[in-house]
Design a protein around this motif. Structure first.
Motif, PDB file in Angstrom:
ATOM      1  N   ASP A  50       0.806  -1.221   0.000  1.00 15.18           N
ATOM      2  CA  ASP A  50       0.000   0.000   0.000  1.00 15.18           C
ATOM      3  C   ASP A  50       0.841   1.275   0.000  1.00 15.18           C
ATOM      4  OD1 ASP A  50      -2.261  -1.605   0.127  1.00 15.18           O
ATOM      5  OD2 ASP A  50      -2.332  -1.558   2.315  1.00 15.18           O
ATOM      6  N   LEU A  51       2.171   1.132   0.117  1.00 17.82           N
ATOM      7  CA  LEU A  51       3.033   2.306   0.222  1.00 17.82           C
ATOM      8  C   LEU A  51       3.548   2.743  -1.145  1.00 17.82           C
ATOM      9  CD1 LEU A  51       5.242   1.362   3.327  1.00 17.82           C
ATOM     10  CD2 LEU A  51       3.182   2.774   3.285  1.00 17.82           C
ATOM     11  N   SER A  52       3.677   4.042  -1.310  1.00 21.30           N
ATOM     12  CA  SER A  52       4.292   4.581  -2.528  1.00 21.30           C
ATOM     13  C   SER A  52       5.797   4.329  -2.453  1.00 21.30           C
ATOM     14  CB  SER A  52       4.037   6.085  -2.618  1.00 21.30           C
ATOM     15  OG  SER A  52       4.740   6.765  -1.594  1.00 21.30           O
ATOM     16  N   ASP A  53       6.484   4.491  -3.580  1.00 20.43           N
ATOM     17  CA  ASP A  53       7.938   4.323  -3.584  1.00 20.43           C
ATOM     18  C   ASP A  53       8.601   5.288  -2.610  1.00 20.43           C
ATOM     19  OD1 ASP A  53       7.715   2.326  -5.470  1.00 20.43           O
ATOM     20  OD2 ASP A  53       8.267   3.594  -7.178  1.00 20.43           O
ATOM     21  N   ALA A  54       8.092   6.514  -2.539  1.00 17.68           N
ATOM     22  CA  ALA A  54       8.650   7.507  -1.611  1.00 17.68           C
ATOM     23  C   ALA A  54       8.453   7.069  -0.161  1.00 17.68           C
ATOM     24  CB  ALA A  54       8.004   8.873  -1.839  1.00 17.68           C
ATOM     25  N   ASP A  55       7.280   6.501   0.143  1.00 17.25           N
ATOM     26  CA  ASP A  55       7.021   6.027   1.504  1.00 17.25           C
ATOM     27  C   ASP A  55       7.925   4.849   1.864  1.00 17.25           C
ATOM     28  OD1 ASP A  55       5.085   7.915   2.103  1.00 17.25           O
ATOM     29  OD2 ASP A  55       3.406   6.610   1.530  1.00 17.25           O
ATOM     30  N   VAL A  56       8.157   3.956   0.895  1.00 19.24           N
ATOM     31  CA  VAL A  56       9.045   2.811   1.134  1.00 19.24           C
ATOM     32  C   VAL A  56      10.459   3.317   1.408  1.00 19.24           C
ATOM     33  CG1 VAL A  56      10.125   0.779   0.089  1.00 19.24           C
ATOM     34  CG2 VAL A  56       7.666   1.145  -0.159  1.00 19.24           C
ATOM     35  N   LYS A  57      10.910   4.270   0.602  1.00 18.10           N
ATOM     36  CA  LYS A  57      12.239   4.854   0.805  1.00 18.10           C
ATOM     37  C   LYS A  57      12.326   5.502   2.184  1.00 18.10           C
ATOM     38  CE  LYS A  57      15.580   7.679  -1.657  1.00 18.10           C
ATOM     39  NZ  LYS A  57      15.853   8.488  -2.839  1.00 18.10           N
ATOM     40  N   ASN A  58      11.284   6.217   2.564  1.00 16.27           N
ATOM     41  CA  ASN A  58      11.217   6.859   3.873  1.00 16.27           C
ATOM     42  C   ASN A  58      11.213   5.817   4.992  1.00 16.27           C
ATOM     43  OD1 ASN A  58      10.883   8.724   5.935  1.00 16.27           O
ATOM     44  ND2 ASN A  58       8.726   9.079   5.516  1.00 16.27           N
ATOM     45  N   ARG A  62      14.767   3.907   8.647  1.00 12.45           N
ATOM     46  CA  ARG A  62      14.738   3.364  10.004  1.00 12.45           C
ATOM     47  C   ARG A  62      15.255   1.930   9.967  1.00 12.45           C
ATOM     48  NH1 ARG A  62      10.956   6.521   8.225  1.00 12.45           N
ATOM     49  NH2 ARG A  62      10.040   8.123   9.522  1.00 12.45           N
ATOM     50  N   ARG A  63      15.367   1.320  11.141  1.00 16.47           N
ATOM     51  CA  ARG A  63      15.751  -0.093  11.227  1.00 16.47           C
ATOM     52  C   ARG A  63      14.475  -0.916  11.084  1.00 16.47           C
ATOM     53  NH1 ARG A  63      20.227   0.050  16.106  1.00 16.47           N
ATOM     54  NH2 ARG A  63      21.324   1.858  15.284  1.00 16.47           N
ATOM     55  N   ILE A  82      17.052  -3.245  -0.765  1.00 19.55           N
ATOM     56  CA  ILE A  82      16.549  -1.865  -0.768  1.00 19.55           C
ATOM     57  C   ILE A  82      16.535  -1.229   0.616  1.00 19.55           C
ATOM     58  CG2 ILE A  82      15.205  -2.159  -2.885  1.00 19.55           C
ATOM     59  CD1 ILE A  82      12.668  -2.297  -1.151  1.00 19.55           C
ATOM     60  N   GLY A  83      17.017  -1.957   1.632  1.00 19.21           N
ATOM     61  CA  GLY A  83      17.187  -1.296   2.924  1.00 19.21           C
ATOM     62  C   GLY A  83      16.627  -1.971   4.149  1.00 19.21           C
ATOM     63  N   ALA A  84      15.885  -3.060   4.009  1.00 18.84           N
ATOM     64  CA  ALA A  84      15.402  -3.767   5.199  1.00 18.84           C
ATOM     65  C   ALA A  84      16.601  -4.323   5.954  1.00 18.84           C
ATOM     66  CB  ALA A  84      14.455  -4.899   4.812  1.00 18.84           C
ATOM     67  N   MET A  85      16.480  -4.416   7.266  1.00 16.47           N
ATOM     68  CA  MET A  85      17.556  -4.976   8.085  1.00 16.47           C
ATOM     69  C   MET A  85      17.207  -6.378   8.567  1.00 16.47           C
ATOM     70  SD  MET A  85      18.997  -1.742  10.249  1.00 16.47           S
ATOM     71  CE  MET A  85      20.266  -2.728  11.039  1.00 16.47           C
ATOM     72  N   GLY A 107      22.247  -2.820  15.350  1.00 13.70           N
ATOM     73  CA  GLY A 107      22.605  -2.371  14.009  1.00 13.70           C
ATOM     74  C   GLY A 107      22.979  -3.497  13.068  1.00 13.70           C
ATOM     75  N   LYS A 108      22.597  -4.728  13.406  1.00 12.57           N
ATOM     76  CA  LYS A 108      22.922  -5.895  12.595  1.00 12.57           C
ATOM     77  C   LYS A 108      21.712  -6.323  11.770  1.00 12.57           C
ATOM     78  CE  LYS A 108      26.220  -7.631  15.976  1.00 12.57           C
ATOM     79  NZ  LYS A 108      26.515  -8.699  16.930  1.00 12.57           N
ATOM     80  N   VAL A 109      21.979  -7.115  10.748  1.00 20.50           N
ATOM     81  CA  VAL A 109      20.929  -7.679   9.911  1.00 20.50           C
ATOM     82  C   VAL A 109      20.478  -8.995  10.533  1.00 20.50           C
ATOM     83  CG1 VAL A 109      20.465  -8.666   7.626  1.00 20.50           C
ATOM     84  CG2 VAL A 109      21.816  -6.577   7.835  1.00 20.50           C
ATOM     85  N   TRP A 110      19.166  -9.304  10.443  1.00 17.24           N
ATOM     86  CA  TRP A 110      18.646 -10.566  10.977  1.00 17.24           C
ATOM     87  C   TRP A 110      17.867 -11.299   9.892  1.00 17.24           C
ATOM     88  CZ3 TRP A 110      14.466 -13.667  11.549  1.00 17.24           C
ATOM     89  CH2 TRP A 110      14.570 -14.714  12.467  1.00 17.24           C
TER      90      TRP A 110
END
Length: 196
Positions: A50-58, A62-63, A82-85, A107-110
């Protein structure tokens, strides 16, 4: 650090809220731009559609831990790129949820261990420049090199212990030293270093 739990499924929100009750999470049914930047967000993948590309980028400023009712390895790879941790099953056991929170907090990826094994397998299947891999390992002792190569190929601590006739505790000690000396966080980062 604030924790946001975001899902359009009330039963899922309640389940997550029970797991994280001690952290007093903020529970939402949709993503809001007002979510603090210095926060951790556990969000259902259905919200992303449901999110726009701008919202996903925004969102990915965050983590963010993405949770799916039907986890998909390909989706996990795309979202991490694209940025998920983190990425996991929305219904995974609370110990995995808490482990994911702790990783993101540090600050680590899971990723679920099964997905880590798949990623290492894919990395291993790509052609490897062995000379580069071995030169990176020059800072390690002979035994650490042996352990590092097995870790990089996806072997478990028990498999390494059995192969090298040492204890699992010794394998873990070598792994810690290897990660420190090579300045990597975990076995996935080690595998990437060795197989890139």
């Amino acid at each position: 650090m604030k924790l946001y739990l975001i899902s359009d499924d009330s039963a899922l929100r309640n389940r997550w809220m029970a797991t994280f009750a001690a952290l007093k999470p903020i529970v939402l049914s949709s993503f809001l731009e007002e979510c603090e930047y210095n926060s951790i967000i556990f969000i259902s993948d259905t919200i992303l559609t449901d999110l726009s590309d701008a919202d996903v980028k925004n969102l990915f400023l965050r983590r963010v831990m993405i949770l799916s009712m039907i986890p998909d390895f390909g989706a996990a790879q795309r979202l991490l790129q694209i940025g998920a941790m983190g990425y996991g099953n929305a219904m995974m056991h609370e110990t995995h949820l808490l482990s994911a929170f702790q990783a993101l907090e540090e600050g680590k990826v899971w990723l679920h261990p099964d997905f880590i094994a798949l990623m290492i397998s894919q990395i291993r299947d790509h052609k490897t420049n062995k000379e580069n891999s071995l030169s990176v390992l020059n800072v390690l002792s002979t035994r650490e090199r042996e352990v590092a190569l097995l870790l990089g190929d996806g072997a478990t601590h028990q498999e390494i212990a059995d192969a090298l006739d040492i204890t699992v505790r010794t394998v873990k000690a070598h792994a810690t030293a290897i990660y420190h000396k090579l300045d990597v966080k975990d076995r996935l980062a080690l595998s990437l270093l060795l197989h890139s």
